[in-house]
Design a protein around this motif. Sequence first.
Motif, PDB file in Angstrom:
ATOM      1  N   ALA A 166       0.820  -1.214   0.000  1.00 16.37           N
ATOM      2  CA  ALA A 166       0.000   0.000   0.000  1.00 16.37           C
ATOM      3  C   ALA A 166       0.854   1.264   0.000  1.00 16.37           C
ATOM      4  CB  ALA A 166      -0.941  -0.008   1.197  1.00 16.37           C
ATOM      5  N   ARG A 169       1.906   2.095  -3.545  1.00 17.05           N
ATOM      6  CA  ARG A 169       0.811   2.688  -4.311  1.00 17.05           C
ATOM      7  C   ARG A 169       0.586   4.130  -3.874  1.00 17.05           C
ATOM      8  NH1 ARG A 169      -5.297   0.689  -3.593  1.00 17.05           N
ATOM      9  NH2 ARG A 169      -4.841   1.563  -1.539  1.00 17.05           N
ATOM     10  N   ASP A 170       0.629   4.393  -2.576  1.00 11.28           N
ATOM     11  CA  ASP A 170       0.406   5.750  -2.074  1.00 11.28           C
ATOM     12  C   ASP A 170       1.500   6.702  -2.540  1.00 11.28           C
ATOM     13  OD1 ASP A 170      -1.803   4.703  -0.850  1.00 11.28           O
ATOM     14  OD2 ASP A 170      -0.895   4.618   1.151  1.00 11.28           O
ATOM     15  N   THR A 182      -6.047  -0.753  -8.102  1.00 10.94           N
ATOM     16  CA  THR A 182      -6.422  -1.924  -7.312  1.00 10.94           C
ATOM     17  C   THR A 182      -6.383  -3.139  -8.225  1.00 10.94           C
ATOM     18  OG1 THR A 182      -7.887  -0.545  -5.968  1.00 10.94           O
ATOM     19  CG2 THR A 182      -8.208  -2.929  -5.841  1.00 10.94           C
ATOM     20  N   PRO A 188      -3.731  -3.390  -3.304  1.00 11.15           N
ATOM     21  CA  PRO A 188      -3.139  -2.194  -3.917  1.00 11.15           C
ATOM     22  C   PRO A 188      -2.312  -2.547  -5.152  1.00 11.15           C
ATOM     23  CG  PRO A 188      -2.789  -2.204  -1.540  1.00 11.15           C
ATOM     24  CD  PRO A 188      -3.312  -3.553  -1.891  1.00 11.15           C
TER      25      PRO A 188
END
Length: 240
Positions: A166, A169-170, A182, A188
């Motif tokens: 995650a 992805r962030d 997604t 993620p």
Amino acid sequence: MSSAIALGPGVSAGFTGRYDGGVSAPPFDTLNLGTGVPDDPAAVAENRRIAGARLGFDPERVVWMAQVHGADVAVADRPGVVGRVDAVVTTRTDLVLATLAADCLPILAADPEAGVIGAAHSGRLGTLRGVAAALVKGMADQGADPGRIRVALGPAICGSCYEVPAEMRDQVARTTPEGAGTTAEGTPSVDLRAAVTAQLRAAGVGHVTSDDRCTLETPDLFSHRRGAPTGRLAGFVWRS
């Protein structure tokens, strides 16, 4: 093998497939074009000859990059390895620019009117570092107009398959929200193609086409995530 396509008047481009001829043994079978994996160098050299013959250029004209997942751009004035970069541009009519991948996104570009071509390799780190925009700037520095640049994106792992932690992805979302995704399983992911397309648009590029095949899902393409060690496909762009 994808046949050569026109990337604007007088410019050709093409992407290779895994089993389009080639002499490499497993797990690099068969048309591995990368020297950064422990394949037989003689087999790679023969594969590069085969790829050039099938696409219609002399393999001795090719400019290769020692790709390092960065955003540096080289200006090529001779064939061979141009350096530890992930983007290369040229105005020379006698050179073929190459980019290697096995899940990362290969980028081919041209401004036919200015006589400038470019190639880049954009994985997750290269996408974060803005290699696509750096390629456009490098071409503009050689006289290209971003509004005239035509780009072909090659096969890459898709956003539905490219699962990442995650926090990764962030990190992408903070710079290029279009790249935060997604997977099909709801985990993620990073969508390299969406991110790079957004970066190219922001850099002023008006024409972007894409080979939407997912390397992980397509057995006829190399995929590091599906089965490392493996070989590398290539994208080539040249003035015809």
